[in-house]
Design a protein around this motif. Structure first.
Motif, PDB file in Angstrom:
ATOM      1  N   ARG A  88      61.758  -8.511 -44.207  1.00  0.00           N
ATOM      2  CA  ARG A  88      62.735  -8.922 -45.360  1.00  0.00           C
ATOM      3  C   ARG A  88      62.130  -9.705 -46.240  1.00  0.00           C
ATOM      4  NH1 ARG A  88      66.384  -9.944 -40.695  1.00  0.00           N
ATOM      5  NH2 ARG A  88      66.601 -12.382 -41.393  1.00  0.00           N
ATOM      6  N   LEU A  89      61.445 -10.324 -46.250  1.00  0.00           N
ATOM      7  CA  LEU A  89      60.745 -11.203 -47.091  1.00  0.00           C
ATOM      8  C   LEU A  89      59.821 -10.168 -48.422  1.00  0.00           C
ATOM      9  CD1 LEU A  89      60.730 -14.001 -45.532  1.00  0.00           C
ATOM     10  CD2 LEU A  89      62.413 -13.687 -47.283  1.00  0.00           C
ATOM     11  N   PRO A  90      60.115 -10.083 -49.493  1.00  0.00           N
ATOM     12  CA  PRO A  90      59.072  -8.869 -49.756  1.00  0.00           C
ATOM     13  C   PRO A  90      57.615  -9.942 -50.582  1.00  0.00           C
ATOM     14  CG  PRO A  90      60.455  -9.802 -51.232  1.00  0.00           C
ATOM     15  CD  PRO A  90      61.253  -9.746 -50.521  1.00  0.00           C
ATOM     16  N   GLU A  91      57.575 -11.778 -50.409  1.00  0.00           N
ATOM     17  CA  GLU A  91      56.433 -12.201 -50.868  1.00  0.00           C
ATOM     18  C   GLU A  91      55.447 -12.438 -49.623  1.00  0.00           C
ATOM     19  OE1 GLU A  91      60.779 -14.201 -52.593  1.00  0.00           O
ATOM     20  OE2 GLU A  91      59.741 -13.173 -50.731  1.00  0.00           O
ATOM     21  N   VAL A  92      56.563 -11.404 -48.335  1.00  0.00           N
ATOM     22  CA  VAL A  92      55.452 -11.857 -46.725  1.00  0.00           C
ATOM     23  C   VAL A  92      54.452 -10.382 -47.131  1.00  0.00           C
ATOM     24  CG1 VAL A  92      55.113 -11.871 -44.276  1.00  0.00           C
ATOM     25  CG2 VAL A  92      57.514 -13.657 -45.590  1.00  0.00           C
ATOM     26  N   VAL A  93      53.031 -10.743 -47.583  1.00  0.00           N
ATOM     27  CA  VAL A  93      52.554  -9.749 -47.435  1.00  0.00           C
ATOM     28  C   VAL A  93      51.957  -8.491 -45.629  1.00  0.00           C
ATOM     29  CG1 VAL A  93      51.813 -10.089 -49.567  1.00  0.00           C
ATOM     30  CG2 VAL A  93      50.118 -10.753 -47.721  1.00  0.00           C
ATOM     31  N   SER A  94      51.862  -9.989 -45.124  1.00  0.00           N
ATOM     32  CA  SER A  94      51.013  -9.662 -43.609  1.00  0.00           C
ATOM     33  C   SER A  94      51.696 -10.419 -43.225  1.00  0.00           C
ATOM     34  CB  SER A  94      49.623  -9.413 -43.488  1.00  0.00           C
ATOM     35  OG  SER A  94      49.326 -10.775 -43.681  1.00  0.00           O
ATOM     36  N   GLU A 101      49.026 -22.577 -31.013  1.00  0.00           N
ATOM     37  CA  GLU A 101      49.941 -22.781 -30.658  1.00  0.00           C
ATOM     38  C   GLU A 101      50.986 -22.254 -31.004  1.00  0.00           C
ATOM     39  OE1 GLU A 101      50.358 -26.961 -31.898  1.00  0.00           O
ATOM     40  OE2 GLU A 101      48.491 -27.989 -30.161  1.00  0.00           O
ATOM     41  N   ALA A 102      51.000 -21.770 -32.463  1.00  0.00           N
ATOM     42  CA  ALA A 102      51.949 -20.879 -32.869  1.00  0.00           C
ATOM     43  C   ALA A 102      52.071 -20.123 -32.799  1.00  0.00           C
ATOM     44  CB  ALA A 102      51.629 -20.931 -34.839  1.00  0.00           C
ATOM     45  N   ASP A 103      53.446 -18.765 -32.497  1.00  0.00           N
ATOM     46  CA  ASP A 103      53.677 -17.671 -31.907  1.00  0.00           C
ATOM     47  C   ASP A 103      53.457 -16.672 -32.870  1.00  0.00           C
ATOM     48  OD1 ASP A 103      55.021 -19.102 -29.358  1.00  0.00           O
ATOM     49  OD2 ASP A 103      56.404 -19.806 -31.006  1.00  0.00           O
ATOM     50  N   ALA A 104      53.180 -17.188 -34.654  1.00  0.00           N
ATOM     51  CA  ALA A 104      52.825 -15.954 -35.302  1.00  0.00           C
ATOM     52  C   ALA A 104      52.307 -16.736 -36.160  1.00  0.00           C
ATOM     53  CB  ALA A 104      53.796 -15.399 -35.767  1.00  0.00           C
ATOM     54  N   ILE A 105      51.725 -15.793 -37.602  1.00  0.00           N
ATOM     55  CA  ILE A 105      51.302 -16.292 -39.271  1.00  0.00           C
ATOM     56  C   ILE A 105      51.694 -15.726 -40.156  1.00  0.00           C
ATOM     57  CG2 ILE A 105      48.943 -15.933 -38.520  1.00  0.00           C
ATOM     58  CD1 ILE A 105      48.441 -17.830 -40.166  1.00  0.00           C
ATOM     59  N   ALA A 106      52.275 -15.879 -40.830  1.00  0.00           N
ATOM     60  CA  ALA A 106      52.720 -15.181 -42.144  1.00  0.00           C
ATOM     61  C   ALA A 106      51.433 -15.559 -43.530  1.00  0.00           C
ATOM     62  CB  ALA A 106      54.473 -15.171 -42.008  1.00  0.00           C
ATOM     63  N   GLN A 107      51.197 -14.524 -43.955  1.00  0.00           N
ATOM     64  CA  GLN A 107      50.461 -14.586 -45.074  1.00  0.00           C
ATOM     65  C   GLN A 107      51.588 -14.695 -45.824  1.00  0.00           C
ATOM     66  OE1 GLN A 107      47.115 -11.626 -46.181  1.00  0.00           O
ATOM     67  NE2 GLN A 107      46.871 -12.847 -48.150  1.00  0.00           N
ATOM     68  N   VAL A 108      51.775 -15.231 -47.246  1.00  0.00           N
ATOM     69  CA  VAL A 108      53.033 -14.626 -48.997  1.00  0.00           C
ATOM     70  C   VAL A 108      52.202 -15.197 -49.855  1.00  0.00           C
ATOM     71  CG1 VAL A 108      54.301 -16.780 -48.896  1.00  0.00           C
ATOM     72  CG2 VAL A 108      54.824 -16.170 -46.659  1.00  0.00           C
ATOM     73  N   PHE A 109      52.617 -14.771 -50.815  1.00  0.00           N
ATOM     74  CA  PHE A 109      52.044 -15.074 -51.943  1.00  0.00           C
ATOM     75  C   PHE A 109      53.985 -15.557 -52.431  1.00  0.00           C
ATOM     76  CE2 PHE A 109      48.730 -11.975 -51.333  1.00  0.00           C
ATOM     77  CZ  PHE A 109      47.809 -12.676 -51.868  1.00  0.00           C
ATOM     78  N   ALA A 110      53.262 -15.974 -53.976  1.00  0.00           N
ATOM     79  CA  ALA A 110      54.560 -16.737 -54.343  1.00  0.00           C
ATOM     80  C   ALA A 110      54.209 -17.129 -55.955  1.00  0.00           C
ATOM     81  CB  ALA A 110      55.440 -18.210 -53.817  1.00  0.00           C
ATOM     82  N   ARG A 122      63.187 -19.628 -46.177  1.00  0.00           N
ATOM     83  CA  ARG A 122      64.297 -19.088 -45.654  1.00  0.00           C
ATOM     84  C   ARG A 122      63.289 -18.732 -44.366  1.00  0.00           C
ATOM     85  NH1 ARG A 122      64.274 -13.952 -49.918  1.00  0.00           N
ATOM     86  NH2 ARG A 122      65.340 -13.388 -48.139  1.00  0.00           N
ATOM     87  N   ILE A 123      62.416 -18.994 -43.850  1.00  0.00           N
ATOM     88  CA  ILE A 123      61.749 -18.436 -42.659  1.00  0.00           C
ATOM     89  C   ILE A 123      61.781 -19.707 -41.678  1.00  0.00           C
ATOM     90  CG2 ILE A 123      59.083 -18.081 -41.635  1.00  0.00           C
ATOM     91  CD1 ILE A 123      58.296 -16.830 -43.623  1.00  0.00           C
ATOM     92  N   ALA A 124      61.793 -20.689 -42.102  1.00  0.00           N
ATOM     93  CA  ALA A 124      62.072 -21.691 -41.129  1.00  0.00           C
ATOM     94  C   ALA A 124      63.883 -21.772 -40.990  1.00  0.00           C
ATOM     95  CB  ALA A 124      62.283 -23.574 -41.969  1.00  0.00           C
ATOM     96  N   GLY A 125      64.676 -21.293 -41.786  1.00  0.00           N
ATOM     97  CA  GLY A 125      66.489 -20.796 -41.555  1.00  0.00           C
ATOM     98  C   GLY A 125      66.747 -20.200 -40.773  1.00  0.00           C
ATOM     99  N   GLU A 126      65.534 -18.848 -39.673  1.00  0.00           N
ATOM    100  CA  GLU A 126      65.647 -17.751 -38.897  1.00  0.00           C
ATOM    101  C   GLU A 126      66.425 -18.805 -37.766  1.00  0.00           C
ATOM    102  OE1 GLU A 126      65.798 -14.810 -39.397  1.00  0.00           O
ATOM    103  OE2 GLU A 126      64.780 -14.752 -41.401  1.00  0.00           O
ATOM    104  N   PRO A 127      67.143 -17.923 -37.243  1.00  0.00           N
ATOM    105  CA  PRO A 127      67.194 -18.641 -35.735  1.00  0.00           C
ATOM    106  C   PRO A 127      66.370 -18.657 -35.158  1.00  0.00           C
ATOM    107  CG  PRO A 127      68.755 -16.697 -36.297  1.00  0.00           C
ATOM    108  CD  PRO A 127      67.834 -16.226 -37.246  1.00  0.00           C
TER     109      PRO A 127
END
Length: 157
Positions: A88-94, A101-110, A122-127
């Motif tokens: 849902r976030l257009p800033e997340v490109v991959s 340790e982490a479950d996932a990684i997101a590449q973000v442009f802003a 917004r990502i941290a606010g996901e349930p």
């Protein structure tokens, strides 16, 4: 599906520039333009080539800040739930699930630091998110948009 050497060379040529003509690709790989077209059509039909696209410099869109956000999820969070939240976030490109340790990684442009911070919030606010950790890119050193590296004949990744 495994590509043979000739198909792999065609894919590399298209990955470098998807607007290359079949004749140009044929001159590089040693085939006629119609033969290259038949192979490309077959590769598309078999799903090896999933589409053609344009690469846009994010800075041309005003997005000059790049970072990676590690996502640590609550128990029993499925990869599909993470994907639904991030797509849902257009800033997340991959985004990918990862080991460690982490479950996932997101590449973000802003556009700037404040915009990056808003995306992070917004990502941290996901349930499903327990916590995040982010890093900012100072200077990109290498980018391979095709996901394929030229490795020479017969070498495998």
């Amino acid at each position: 599906m495994r590509l043979n050497d000739l198909d792999e060379r065609i894919v590399h040529a298209l990955a470098a520039d998807a607007r290359r003509s079949y004749a140009d690709i044929g001159s590089v790989v040693g085939l006629s333009a119609p033969a290259v077209k038949r192979r490309v059509d077959r590769l598309r039909a078999e799903g090896a080539i999933t589409g053609f696209t344009v690469r846009v410099d994010p800075a041309a869109l005003g997005w000059e800040t790049e970072g990676f956000i590690e996502i640590y999820c609550r128990r029993k969070t499925s990869p599909e739930a993470i994907q639904r939240g991030l797509e849902r976030l257009p800033e997340v490109v991959s985004a990918s699930t990862v080991t460690g340790e982490a479950d996932a990684i997101a590449q973000v442009f802003a556009a700037d630091m404040r915009h990056f911070e808003q995306v992070l919030e917004r990502i941290a606010g996901e349930p499903y998110v327990e916590r995040t950790k982010s890093v900012l890119v100072l200077s990109p050193l290498l980018r391979r948009y095709s996901g394929l590296a030229e490795t020479g004949s017969g070498a495998r990744r």
